[in-house]
Scaffold this active site. Structure first.
Site, PDB file in Angstrom:
ATOM      1  N   SER A 412       0.827  -1.202   0.000  1.00 51.26           N
ATOM      2  CA  SER A 412       0.000   0.000   0.000  1.00 51.26           C
ATOM      3  C   SER A 412       0.860   1.250   0.000  1.00 51.26           C
ATOM      4  O   SER A 412       0.446   2.288  -0.501  1.00 51.26           O
ATOM      5  CB  SER A 412      -0.860   0.061   1.258  1.00 51.26           C
ATOM      6  OG  SER A 412      -1.872  -0.876   1.205  1.00 51.26           O
ATOM      7  N   HIS A 433      -2.836  -3.998  -6.375  1.00 50.97           N
ATOM      8  CA  HIS A 433      -3.230  -3.509  -5.055  1.00 50.97           C
ATOM      9  C   HIS A 433      -4.708  -3.751  -4.805  1.00 50.97           C
ATOM     10  O   HIS A 433      -5.567  -3.066  -5.361  1.00 50.97           O
ATOM     11  CB  HIS A 433      -2.893  -2.003  -4.952  1.00 50.97           C
ATOM     12  CG  HIS A 433      -3.140  -1.428  -3.595  1.00 50.97           C
ATOM     13  ND1 HIS A 433      -3.947  -0.335  -3.383  1.00 50.97           N
ATOM     14  CD2 HIS A 433      -2.699  -1.818  -2.380  1.00 50.97           C
ATOM     15  CE1 HIS A 433      -3.980  -0.081  -2.078  1.00 50.97           C
ATOM     16  NE2 HIS A 433      -3.235  -0.950  -1.463  1.00 50.97           N
ATOM     17  N   GLU A 445      -6.209  -1.803  -7.999  1.00 50.67           N
ATOM     18  CA  GLU A 445      -5.308  -0.885  -8.711  1.00 50.67           C
ATOM     19  C   GLU A 445      -4.130  -1.675  -9.276  1.00 50.67           C
ATOM     20  O   GLU A 445      -3.518  -2.470  -8.563  1.00 50.67           O
ATOM     21  CB  GLU A 445      -4.806   0.200  -7.752  1.00 50.67           C
ATOM     22  CG  GLU A 445      -5.893   1.183  -7.355  1.00 50.67           C
ATOM     23  CD  GLU A 445      -5.475   2.151  -6.254  1.00 50.67           C
ATOM     24  OE1 GLU A 445      -5.854   3.337  -6.330  1.00 50.67           O
ATOM     25  OE2 GLU A 445      -4.771   1.739  -5.310  1.00 50.67           O
ATOM     26  N   ASN A 483      -6.214   5.479  -1.931  1.00 46.28           N
ATOM     27  CA  ASN A 483      -5.781   5.918  -0.604  1.00 46.28           C
ATOM     28  C   ASN A 483      -5.349   7.379  -0.623  1.00 46.28           C
ATOM     29  O   ASN A 483      -5.515   8.092   0.368  1.00 46.28           O
ATOM     30  CB  ASN A 483      -4.655   5.025  -0.085  1.00 46.28           C
ATOM     31  CG  ASN A 483      -5.180   3.647   0.284  1.00 46.28           C
ATOM     32  OD1 ASN A 483      -6.389   3.472   0.461  1.00 46.28           O
ATOM     33  ND2 ASN A 483      -4.303   2.672   0.381  1.00 46.28           N
TER      34      ASN A 483
HETATM   35  P1  NAI Z   1      -0.602  -9.167   7.792  1.00 51.78           P
HETATM   36  O1  NAI Z   1       0.349  -8.757   8.846  1.00 51.78           O
HETATM   37  O2  NAI Z   1      -2.004  -9.475   8.146  1.00 51.78           O
HETATM   38  O3  NAI Z   1      -0.024 -10.455   7.053  1.00 51.78           O
HETATM   39  C1  NAI Z   1       1.280 -10.599   6.630  1.00 51.78           C
HETATM   40  C2  NAI Z   1       1.600 -12.072   6.598  1.00 51.78           C
HETATM   41  O4  NAI Z   1       2.817 -12.241   5.911  1.00 51.78           O
HETATM   42  C3  NAI Z   1       1.761 -12.705   7.970  1.00 51.78           C
HETATM   43  O5  NAI Z   1       0.907 -13.831   8.070  1.00 51.78           O
HETATM   44  C4  NAI Z   1       3.210 -13.118   8.006  1.00 51.78           C
HETATM   45  O6  NAI Z   1       3.439 -14.323   8.726  1.00 51.78           O
HETATM   46  C5  NAI Z   1       3.542 -13.295   6.548  1.00 51.78           C
HETATM   47  N1  NAI Z   1       4.962 -13.132   6.224  1.00 51.78           N
HETATM   48  C6  NAI Z   1       5.803 -12.152   6.618  1.00 51.78           C
HETATM   49  N2  NAI Z   1       7.010 -12.347   6.072  1.00 51.78           N
HETATM   50  C7  NAI Z   1       6.933 -13.471   5.325  1.00 51.78           C
HETATM   51  C8  NAI Z   1       7.841 -14.172   4.506  1.00 51.78           C
HETATM   52  N3  NAI Z   1       9.099 -13.759   4.342  1.00 51.78           N
HETATM   53  N4  NAI Z   1       7.430 -15.288   3.880  1.00 51.78           N
HETATM   54  C9  NAI Z   1       6.170 -15.724   4.034  1.00 51.78           C
HETATM   55  N5  NAI Z   1       5.257 -15.081   4.777  1.00 51.78           N
HETATM   56  C10 NAI Z   1       5.640 -13.975   5.423  1.00 51.78           C
HETATM   57  O7  NAI Z   1      -0.505  -8.036   6.671  1.00 51.78           O
HETATM   58  P2  NAI Z   1      -1.623  -7.520   5.657  1.00 51.78           P
HETATM   59  O8  NAI Z   1      -2.452  -6.506   6.303  1.00 51.78           O
HETATM   60  O9  NAI Z   1      -2.261  -8.680   5.013  1.00 51.78           O
HETATM   61  O10 NAI Z   1      -0.728  -6.757   4.577  1.00 51.78           O
HETATM   62  C11 NAI Z   1       0.075  -7.444   3.667  1.00 51.78           C
HETATM   63  C12 NAI Z   1       0.458  -6.497   2.542  1.00 51.78           C
HETATM   64  O11 NAI Z   1      -0.726  -6.007   1.918  1.00 51.78           O
HETATM   65  C13 NAI Z   1       1.227  -5.269   2.972  1.00 51.78           C
HETATM   66  O12 NAI Z   1       2.167  -4.952   1.983  1.00 51.78           O
HETATM   67  C14 NAI Z   1       0.167  -4.181   3.049  1.00 51.78           C
HETATM   68  O13 NAI Z   1       0.682  -2.892   2.800  1.00 51.78           O
HETATM   69  C15 NAI Z   1      -0.749  -4.579   1.925  1.00 51.78           C
HETATM   70  N6  NAI Z   1      -2.131  -4.140   2.042  1.00 51.78           N
HETATM   71  C16 NAI Z   1      -2.810  -4.211   3.221  1.00 51.78           C
HETATM   72  C17 NAI Z   1      -4.128  -3.800   3.290  1.00 51.78           C
HETATM   73  C18 NAI Z   1      -4.915  -3.925   4.556  1.00 51.78           C
HETATM   74  O14 NAI Z   1      -6.018  -3.367   4.633  1.00 51.78           O
HETATM   75  N7  NAI Z   1      -4.425  -4.625   5.569  1.00 51.78           N
HETATM   76  C19 NAI Z   1      -4.839  -3.250   2.096  1.00 51.78           C
HETATM   77  C20 NAI Z   1      -4.051  -3.305   0.888  1.00 51.78           C
HETATM   78  C21 NAI Z   1      -2.746  -3.696   0.891  1.00 51.78           C
END
Ligand code: NAI
Length: 636
Positions: A412, A433, A445, A483
């Site tokens: 994001s 995205h 996006e 955003n």
């Molecule tokens: P989250 O913290 O819920 O999930 C991240 C996951 O990635 C965790 O389960 C973690 O164990 C895993 N992880 C971390 N490093 C890893 C690796 N090296 N190999 C395998 N798994 C690994 O995060 P979330 O919220 O799902 O965000 C993920 C991405 O999506 C970020 O880049 C964020 O900016 C983006 N994003 C998030 C949104 C939201 O509303 N939460 C909306 C749009 C994009």
């Protein structure tokens, strides 16, 4: 028979059964243009002259039966007379179809929507072909209009008024099995027997299943009770000044038995309303988004998602739901289990068939070692928002990927230009995205970094389209489009709270403006910590609002912590009374959003004003009846 038709074909077999096949010239899908309907009328003239045993109406298109009226003709309705004439054309033609002496049958395979379903409803029989693409509905309300070609008359008689109003007021569709269960279709058969089944049913003399007694009462003496109930339901979702069509549908059904011509003033008011004009425009914008990626022959079969968190887990589930084989990677199996539980719930809810849900679940493969990487057509990274972590991952991924595979990040806030520095082929990284919650948000996006490979961007758009989301190409810039425009709007909302306006009043101001959710409730929903981080990145150095800082310091993070601006209970904010909304508040709060949208167009982050309007509507829910922020500004 000597009819010279451009869009229809009329065949009569040895037993005297006629088949009218609609294959609209020069189009991939059938729609009911003036021309198509004129020809249908002359086809009925022919059948008046040459007696037939029965008529089967079917489509010559792969895409489906009939998608609806020809929407391009709506923009030509510049006078009240033309609007009424359009309604009259279908109303009379389908009444005529209903009254013919010989039996008629609509063989419905694929989409059968709007005017298409109104035509099918005027036939004696409706035979639905059980196939994944078959869906029937009257979605006119979504264009700000009503089903004036007999839908409001015949659907309530066919499925009962409660179910019919539900369909007409929400635009929801039924698949073949549900259509049969609800009595809309007389039968539902697999494609291989459809021709034979159609002929049998046509000449069967079988009478239609009668409506249950209660439904008959609801269509008669209890009409006003049903209508009042429906009005209450609609009022929860749409205000009449923004969306007059659903209220008109209820009135026309209740007072005129669905005959809009009996209330010409309603026809004039609805067809000439800015809402109808804007919603038709939004429909066009949606079609434009669907067109992105059309030219690419990229087709994904296998997807690999890394990070099974809030986003990655739901992205993986969505792709599996849409038929792809998906491998989902995270650090451990335990980390994946919440995502798998959510996926199971999604499949059960969306597919409503245990076998299909099971098959979808089988397509979603937990893959802690990343064994799916070398086979994947698309790889989506959705791990922690941290540059070093993403770098380490990309370094390990790239040598194992298929040459033509798409490599995408769901980031994001991180710059693609910074993330791709570790790649041998940096030009292949694109942003895909998604928005939270993935299953509900239609927009995705597709982010193009400086110097990105155009083929990779095209392929990413094609993939997004393939999973039935709307791709919006944007240039790499902080917050992309959605955003970036939300941040100054949320900031303005919180500044108002700092000035002493209650959160309830701020939210009510924007609900009255036509937003689906107030901005303060939205902040509570996304989380105050996330809003804080986004603000730091996107508010161009402005101080954080006090109301936000104070709450974040006390760890009051919104819905997820049970308390933010509101206390949350059972997933709902506990709101007090909004009181009276100060004049001009909504305009003041929405102004920074519109200003930012204009700027992003001027800076070329988004292709043009139309795409910006589409992106803000489908990405934030911005009041669709306005036609989008820039269209709104033009209109006031
Ligand atoms: P989250 O913290 O819920 O999930 C991240 C996951 O990635 C965790 O389960 C973690 O164990 C895993 N992880 C971390 N490093 C890893 C690796 N090296 N190999 C395998 N798994 C690994 O995060 P979330 O919220 O799902 O965000 C993920 C991405 O999506 C970020 O880049 C964020 O900016 C983006 N994003 C998030 C949104 C939201 O509303 N939460 C909306 C749009 C994009």
């Amino acid at each position: 028979m000597n009819v010279n038709l451009q869009h229809w074909r009329l065949d009569v077999d040895a037993q005297g059964i006629a088949t009218a096949t609609l294959d609209k010239a020069g189009e991939s899908a059938n729609s009911l243009s003036a021309e198509v309907m004129r020809e249908f009328s002359s086809l009925l003239d022919q059948l008046d002259v040459y007696p037939t045993k029965g008529l089967i109406i079917r489509s010559g298109k792969e895409a489906g039966f009939i998608a609806g009226a020809d929407i391009s003709e709506f923009s030509q309705l510049d006078t009240a007379e033309k609007g009424r004439a359009l309604v009259e054309r279908g109303w009379k033609l389908f009444n005529r179809l209903e009254a013919v002496k010989y039996p008629t049958l609509a063989l419905v395979r694929g989409h059968c929507l709007g005017g298409g379903l109104e035509l099918a409803l005027a036939c004696r029989y409706l035979l639905a072909v059980d196939e994944s693409g078959t869906k029937m509905g009257l979605p006119e309300v979504m264009l700000g209009i009503f089903p004036g070609w007999g839908g409001m008359l015949r659907l309530p008689k066919r499925v009962g008024p409660a179910a019919a109003l539900d369909m007409m007021l929400t635009g929801k569709t039924l698949d073949a099995k549900r259509a049969k269960k609800m009595g809309l279709a007389d039968d539902c058969v697999p494609p291989r027997v459809m021709e034979m089944a159609a002929r049998q049913l046509l000449v069967s003399g079988q009478s239609r299943r009668p409506l249950p007694f209660m439904q008959k009462l609801m269509n008669g003496p209890l009409k006003s009770v049903v209508a009042n109930g429906a009005r209450k339901q609609v009022a929860k979702k749409a205000r009449p000044q923004h969306y007059p069509a659903p209220y008109a549908i209820i009135d026309l059904w209740q007072k005129h038995d669905g005959n809009a011509l009996a209330a010409p003033e309603v026809v004039d008011r609805i067809i000439s309303s800015p809402t109808a004009r804007n919603l038709v425009r939004v429909f066009g914008l949606q079609e434009r988004l669907k067109g992105f990626g059309k030219d690419s022959d990229f087709k994904a079969r296998r997807v690999h998602v890394i990070g099974a968190g809030v986003m990655g887990g739901d992205i993986a589930a969505w792709c599996a739901l849409r038929g792809m084989t998906v491998t989902l990677q995270d650090q451990t199996l335990e980390r994946m289990s919440p995502a798998l539980k959510r996926a199971h719930a999604l499949f059960t809810k969306k597919l409503r068939d245990p076998l299909k849900a099971r098959a979808a679940f089988d397509r979603l493969i937990p893959d802690p070692q990343g064994d799916g990487v070398p086979h994947a057509d698309v790889i989506i990274e959705a791990i922690f928002e941290n540059v070093e972590a993403k770098h380490a991952l990309f370094r390990a991924l790239e040598p194992r990927m298929k040459p033509g595979a798409v490599l995408a990040t769901n980031t994001s806030s991180l710059k693609l230009e910074d993330l791709r520095t570790v790649l041998h082929r940096p030009e292949r990284l694109v942003g895909i995205h998604f928005f939270n919650p993935v299953s509900m948000m239609p927009l995705v996006e597709v982010v193009e970094a400086e110097g990105a490979d155009p083929a990779a961007v095209q392929a990413a758009c094609a993939f997004v389209k393939q999973i039935d989301k709307l791709p919006l190409p944007v240039k790499s810039a902080p917050g992309f489009l959605v955003n970036a425009v939300l941040a100054p709007y949320m900031l303005a909302a919180m500044r108002a709270v700092d000035e002493g306006v209650s959160p309830e009043t701020v939210d009510e101001a924007m609900l009255a403006f036509g937003m689906p959710m107030g901005p303060i409730e939205l902040i509570d929903t996304v989380g105050l910590d996330i809003a804080m981080a986004a603000g730091k990145q996107l508010a161009s150095g402005a101080d954080a609002p006090k109301c936000l800082l104070q709450r974040v310091e006390k760890n009051l993070l919104g819905k997820k912590s049970g308390q933010g601006f509101y206390a949350w209970s059972e997933g709902k904010p506990q709101k007090g009374s909004a009181g009276s909304v100060p004049a001009g508040l909504a305009e003041r709060l929405v102004k920074p959003l519109i200003d930012r949208t204009e700027r992003l167009v001027a800076e070329g982050i988004i292709g043009d004003a139309e795409l910006a309007d589409a992106g803000v509507i489908f990405g934030t829910g911005f009041a669709p009846f306005t036609g989008g922020p820039l269209n709104y500004r033009k209109s006031v």
